[in-house]
Design an enzyme around this catalytic site. Structure first.
Site, PDB file in Angstrom:
ATOM      1  CG  ASP A  92     -26.218  23.227 -24.475  1.00 24.37           C
ATOM      2  OD1 ASP A  92     -27.366  22.756 -24.968  1.00 24.37           O
ATOM      3  OD2 ASP A  92     -25.032  22.372 -24.535  1.00 24.37           O
ATOM      4  CB  SER A  93     -26.556  27.045 -28.490  1.00 24.33           C
ATOM      5  OG  SER A  93     -25.397  27.144 -28.674  1.00 24.33           O
ATOM      6  CG  PHE A  96     -19.029  22.262 -27.220  1.00 25.85           C
ATOM      7  CD1 PHE A  96     -17.793  22.603 -26.929  1.00 25.85           C
ATOM      8  CD2 PHE A  96     -19.777  20.562 -26.542  1.00 25.85           C
ATOM      9  CE1 PHE A  96     -16.729  21.859 -26.523  1.00 25.85           C
ATOM     10  CE2 PHE A  96     -18.660  19.531 -26.315  1.00 25.85           C
ATOM     11  CZ  PHE A  96     -17.099  20.230 -25.920  1.00 25.85           C
ATOM     12  CG  ASP A 146     -21.353  29.198 -29.305  1.00 22.98           C
ATOM     13  OD1 ASP A 146     -21.839  27.940 -29.278  1.00 22.98           O
ATOM     14  OD2 ASP A 146     -19.878  29.046 -28.250  1.00 22.98           O
ATOM     15  CD  GLN A 188     -16.531  30.268 -28.692  1.00 21.44           C
ATOM     16  OE1 GLN A 188     -15.211  29.683 -28.333  1.00 21.44           O
ATOM     17  NE2 GLN A 188     -17.678  29.338 -28.468  1.00 21.44           N
ATOM     18  CG  ASP A 275     -21.766  23.226 -17.806  1.00 19.11           C
ATOM     19  OD1 ASP A 275     -21.234  24.897 -18.617  1.00 19.11           O
ATOM     20  OD2 ASP A 275     -21.897  23.011 -18.183  1.00 19.11           O
ATOM     21  CB  CYS A 313     -18.424  15.267   3.047  1.00 16.62           C
ATOM     22  SG  CYS A 313     -19.839  15.211   1.725  1.00 16.62           S
ATOM     23  CB  CYS A 315     -23.260  14.915   1.540  1.00 17.09           C
ATOM     24  SG  CYS A 315     -22.324  12.971   0.710  1.00 17.09           S
ATOM     25  CB  CYS A 318     -20.441  11.431   3.615  1.00 21.93           C
ATOM     26  SG  CYS A 318     -19.134  11.590   2.067  1.00 21.93           S
ATOM     27  CG  HIS A 344     -18.802  12.685  -2.112  1.00 22.66           C
ATOM     28  ND1 HIS A 344     -18.690  13.004  -0.772  1.00 22.66           N
ATOM     29  CD2 HIS A 344     -18.175  12.920  -2.460  1.00 22.66           C
ATOM     30  CE1 HIS A 344     -17.887  13.213  -1.220  1.00 22.66           C
ATOM     31  NE2 HIS A 344     -17.189  13.298  -2.596  1.00 22.66           N
TER      32      HIS A 344
HETATM   33 ZN   LIG Z   1     -20.153  13.457   0.502  1.00 21.25          ZN
END
Ligand SMILES: [Zn+2]
Length: 381
Positions: A92-93, A96, A146, A188, A275, A313, A315, A318, A344
């Site tokens: 990012d710049s 923000f 920005d 914007q 993101d 899930c 992952c 899990c 997770h």
């Molecule tokens: Zn999971």
């Protein structure tokens, strides 16, 4: 495909599936990008990010410019070498953070002056300086400097932020020269549709002017200034029209949004990239996404619950640990608690966007969106 080529693989309604080429490999949308603020996704190794299916990792220019400094990152061989992550990256710049973290921000015709949150020192960024910093850090995608207006804000203030962001976009595009890095412009305009559309037109004018004199165009477009305190419904009143006003041949990136239901709905409006720190930040606080809605793992009801975190899930967390153990880790502030919940939560969002892409490729995004909205996972939206 050539560097920064963008191919539309499929469409389903307004939803798109894109393939985008960078010097560190292709990425496929719709896509969620984990946030590595200080060139690290907290608690997660680069190998784990790859195993999770992360395609692009984000790093924060504001933080890296202050600590350790962009020159140190450049001396290491750029951010990929510095953190030993060799997939596509985006910075990012820092705009923000400048406007949201600093108490004393002074705007001038030339740029923005602020105090570092690290040591209080005065920092002055022009758009050219910001481009130089992002080129030193060396991600595959840089974002223009920005000004993101807060919400709520007076219309005049939002309009002025659009004008300032345009001036900075023009200067960023002119100053950006790194051949293996592309630059995204940022839309914007707050919640005002006319200002948003004016912002889109302004960016397209800027790149036409640039290309007329042999300069570059934007590699894609960020949509900034949403998810700043407004309700979901207010955001979706304008988001789709804004996204679809942007060129069809390049990615549209809704910045700073990580709520699963927002992602699923925004893809349906024509957004490609997202993101957010939400999956990892909430994980460190003990909160897990799940197929039945958000779960607070500090809750006493999990003390003797020896079942997986989320039955649906696949992952690592899990498939290897129980709710009772995760609750114990979180309650004791053990590092592993935040790490396992981060793994997770990241898997959850990355997998969600993988399934969204499959639905687009099958031409069945409407059904995917409807099924999501009817599922218990959408209920704590
Ligand atoms: Zn999971």
């Amino acid at each position: 495909m050539a560097l920064f080529d963008c191919k539309v693989d499929a469409r389903s309604g307004h939803a798109r599936a894109l393939t985008y080429t960078t010097a560190h490999g292709d990425f496929h949308t719709p896509m969620f990008m984990p946030v590595g603020t200080h060139a690290t996704v907290k608690g997660i190794t680069p190998d784990q990010l790859t195993a999770l299916g992360a395609q692009v990792v984000l790093a924060n220019t504001y933080h890296l410019a202050m600590r350790p400094g962009a020159e140190v990152v450049a001396e290491a061989g750029g951010v990929h070498a510095f953190m030993n992550y060799h997939g596509p990256m985006l910075t990012d710049s820092g705009g923000f953070q400048v406007f949201s973290l600093a108490d004393t921000v002074k705007l001038s015709a030339d740029g923005v002056e602020f105090r570092s949150i690290y040591d209080g020192s005065r920092v002055f960024w022009t758009p050219e300086k910001n481009m130089a910093i992002q080129q030193l850090i060396g991600a595959d995608i840089a974002m223009q400097l920005d000004q993101c207006a807060p919400y709520p804000a007076e219309r005049d203030f939002v309009a002025q932020a659009v004008v300032r962001s345009h001036k900075w976009a023009r200067r960023c595009l002119a100053a950006h020269t790194k051949p293996d890095q592309t630059l995204f412009g940022i839309v914007q305009g707050g919640m005002h549709l006319d200002l948003r559309l004016e912002s889109v037109r302004g960016l397209l004018d800027i790149e036409r002017e640039s290309q007329a004199v042999g300069g570059r165009r934007f590699g894609g477009f960020g949509i900034g200034g949403y998810s700043v305190g407004e309700s979901h419904e207010v955001m979706f009143e304008t988001l789709g029209q804004v996204a679809r006003a942007l060129p069809d041949d390049r990615p549209r990136y809704l910045m700073g949004v990580g709520n699963p239901t927002t992602l699923v709905r925004a893809v349906g409006e024509g957004v490609d990239m997202f993101d957010c720190v939400l999956p990892t930040r909430t994980a460190r606080m003990g909160t897990a996404f799940s197929s039945t809605g958000r779960m607070n793992m500090r809750n006493a009801k999990f003390a003797r619950d020896f079942t997986p975190l989320d039955h649906a899930c696949t992952c690592y967390t899990c498939t290897h640990f129980t709710r009772a153990y995760l609750r114990h880790l979180v309650k004791q502030d053990e590092m592993l608690g935040g790490i396992l919940l981060s793994l997770h939560n990241l898997h959850y969002l990355l997998d969600l966007m993988r399934r969204a892409r499959e639905a687009v490729l099958e031409g069945a995004y409407d059904a995917f969106l409807a099924a999501w909205m009817a599922s218990p996972a959408a209920r704590d939206y």
